[in-house]
Design an enzyme around this catalytic site. Structure first.
Site, PDB file in Angstrom:
ATOM      1  N   GLN A   1       0.830  -1.213   0.000  1.00  0.00           N
ATOM      2  CA  GLN A   1       0.000   0.000   0.000  1.00  0.00           C
ATOM      3  C   GLN A   1       0.866   1.266   0.000  1.00  0.00           C
ATOM      4  OE1 GLN A   1      -0.600  -2.689   1.904  1.00  0.00           O
ATOM      5  NE2 GLN A   1      -2.768  -2.949   2.361  1.00  0.00           N
TER       6      GLN A   1
ATOM      7  N   ASP B   1      -6.751   1.649  12.406  1.00  0.00           N
ATOM      8  CA  ASP B   1      -7.968   0.921  12.031  1.00  0.00           C
ATOM      9  C   ASP B   1      -8.916   0.766  13.206  1.00  0.00           C
ATOM     10  OD1 ASP B   1      -5.867   0.058   9.905  1.00  0.00           O
ATOM     11  OD2 ASP B   1      -7.855  -0.375   9.095  1.00  0.00           O
TER      12      ASP B   1
HETATM   13  C1  LIG Z   1      -6.593   6.241   7.509  1.00  0.00           C
HETATM   14  S1  LIG Z   1      -6.232   4.785   7.030  1.00  0.00           S
HETATM   15  C2  LIG Z   1      -5.586   3.955   8.440  1.00  0.00           C
HETATM   16  C3  LIG Z   1      -5.532   2.541   8.180  1.00  0.00           C
HETATM   17  O1  LIG Z   1      -6.759   2.090   7.687  1.00  0.00           O
HETATM   18  C4  LIG Z   1      -4.402   2.186   7.214  1.00  0.00           C
HETATM   19  O2  LIG Z   1      -3.181   2.601   7.765  1.00  0.00           O
HETATM   20  C5  LIG Z   1      -4.413   0.718   7.035  1.00  0.00           C
HETATM   21  O3  LIG Z   1      -3.873   0.007   7.842  1.00  0.00           O
HETATM   22  C6  LIG Z   1      -5.189   0.192   5.911  1.00  0.00           C
HETATM   23  O4  LIG Z   1      -5.081  -1.196   5.797  1.00  0.00           O
HETATM   24  P1  LIG Z   1      -5.724  -1.909   4.542  1.00  0.00           P
HETATM   25  O5  LIG Z   1      -5.484  -3.362   4.826  1.00  0.00           O
HETATM   26  O6  LIG Z   1      -5.006  -1.439   3.345  1.00  0.00           O
HETATM   27  O7  LIG Z   1      -7.188  -1.568   4.528  1.00  0.00           O
END
Ligand SMILES: CSC[C@@H](O)[C@@H](O)C(=O)COP(=O)(O)O
Length: 381
Positions: A212, A253
């Site tokens: 990501q 999260d």
């Molecule tokens: C503001 S976004 C914070 C988190 O959602 C982000 O750092 C994250 O861990 C996203 O994980 P993902 O697995 O790509 O959904």
């Protein structure tokens, strides 16, 4: 220190595509997503005409990131309502699509609650569906407002902690406009520092296994024209040791009542490094990410994903999903793998939590409830 030859490819064409939008073509209402599995190679839309399609998009991370999952969940309930489907069943499917980001359940329950209330007061299906769609739109707008406020609070905090300016900030995963109704959470703070002329460099962890950071944060950083450099996750230690990190900025999260922070796997090691090197470790998240019903970090459900994301490099990992299928196997066939999507950072490693309602030091979580009470979020059962 950084690879100075590899400056941002500024000039990635600005796109008219939005991250998520409601559309009403003649065939019926749909939710249109920017398919994040195909970035940065392609800006492609994914059209979800029903809840199962949206659930699949959530599971495959075509739509992802805590705040955006909440928004998508709310629109998903609206989709079921508008299409005359079983809203309760749809809400259940959506809420169970991924377990860790509390925003998903928040958005789903908020929208489903509005639907139920409308039905109970005697609204017909069309009226109830209109009300739930309006609620999803309201959540979408609120998140944009929250994003702007977090950016302001976060920048003020950076100025206080790092009065000399010229910040070198390290971030992990993706927390920008791709996860938000606005400009994001942690990334929005870095963007604010860039616009204020106070960002020397954004260090972007690639974020294995789904990249990501490399695919999405670098994409957003390049589009914004900010100075940034990518690093492999395991290069962070030497970067701290060289004194090249002034602060870590991450999203969340789920934040438990004791101030424990669940975020993308790899956040906790950064917090340990930051503590050792006396570098502020700052979490930026809207109050919708705070879960006062979860007492502590140990009580947070951490999503475990397929080991194949570790043992294979798939095309969606490198941003070209949908063109072909299959991937490249990078481990002996049948290798077992450990693949938690998130980890938990205990509150004593967190310097501050920045929300749209203000900033707190999270040790023991004192202050989280007050911030949440101040927020405009609706209490939901
Ligand atoms: C503001 S976004 C914070 C988190 O959602 C982000 O750092 C994250 O861990 C996203 O994980 P993902 O697995 O790509 O959904």
């Amino acid at each position: 220190m950084a690879d100075q030859d590899a400056q941002p490819p500024v000039g990635i064409a600005p796109s008219a595509l939005s991250v998520l939008r409601w559309d009403e073509p003649p065939e019926g209402p749909v939710l249109v997503l920017l398919d994040q599995t195909r970035l940065p190679a392609e800006e492609a839309e994914l059209v979800c005409a029903d809840v199962p399609a949206l659930v699949e998009a959530i599971r495959t991370l075509a739509v992802r990131g805590a705040p955006l999952l909440g928004i998508a969940g709310a629109y998903g309930v609206a989709l079921a309502a508008v299409r005359g489907q079983d809203v309760g069943a749809a809400a259940g499917l959506l809420e169970r699509a991924r377990p860790t980001a509390v925003n998903l359940g928040y958005g789903v329950r908020r929208a489903a609650g509005v639907y139920r209330a409308a039905v109970e007061k005697g609204a017909g299906p069309a009226q109830a569906a209109a009300e739930v769609l309006a609620e999803a739109r309201a959540l979408h707008r609120e998140d944009a407002v929250a994003s702007g406020r977090m950016a302001r609070y976060g920048l003020a905090l950076l100025d206080e902690l790092l009065p000399d300016g010229g910040h070198q900030l390290l971030t992990h995963c993706n927390t920008g406009a791709l996860v938000s109704g606005g400009e994001g959470t942690a990334f929005a703070v870095a963007l604010g520092a860039h616009r204020a002329g106070r960002l020397r460099r954004l260090w972007v962890d690639e974020t294995r296994p789904l990249l990501q950071g490399a695919r999405l944060t670098a994409y957003e950083a390049a589009r914004s024209g900010m100075p940034y450099s990518l690093l492999t996750d395991n290069a962070a230690g030497s970067l701290f040791a060289a004194g090249e990190v002034d602060a870590v900025l991450i999203g969340a999260d789920r934040i438990a009542a004791d101030g424990s922070v669940a975020n993308k796997v790899g956040s906790y090691p950064l917090a340990v490094l930051a503590k050792y090197h006396h570098v502020p470790f700052i979490v930026v998240a809207p109050t919708t990410t705070v879960d006062l019903d979860t007492a502590d970090g140990a009580s947070i459900t951490v999503e475990q994903r397929s080991g194949r994301e570790v043992t294979e490099v798939t095309l969606s990992q490198v941003g070209v999903a949908g063109r072909e299928t299959g991937g490249v196997v990078v481990a002996p066939l049948g290798s077992p793998a450990y693949n938690p999507a998130f980890d938990i950072t205990p509150p004593e490693l967190v310097t501050a939590i920045v929300t749209e309602e203000g900033v707190i030091s999270p040790v023991t979580g004192v202050g989280l409830a007050e911030l949440c009470a101040r927020s405009s979020q609706i209490t939901i059962s």
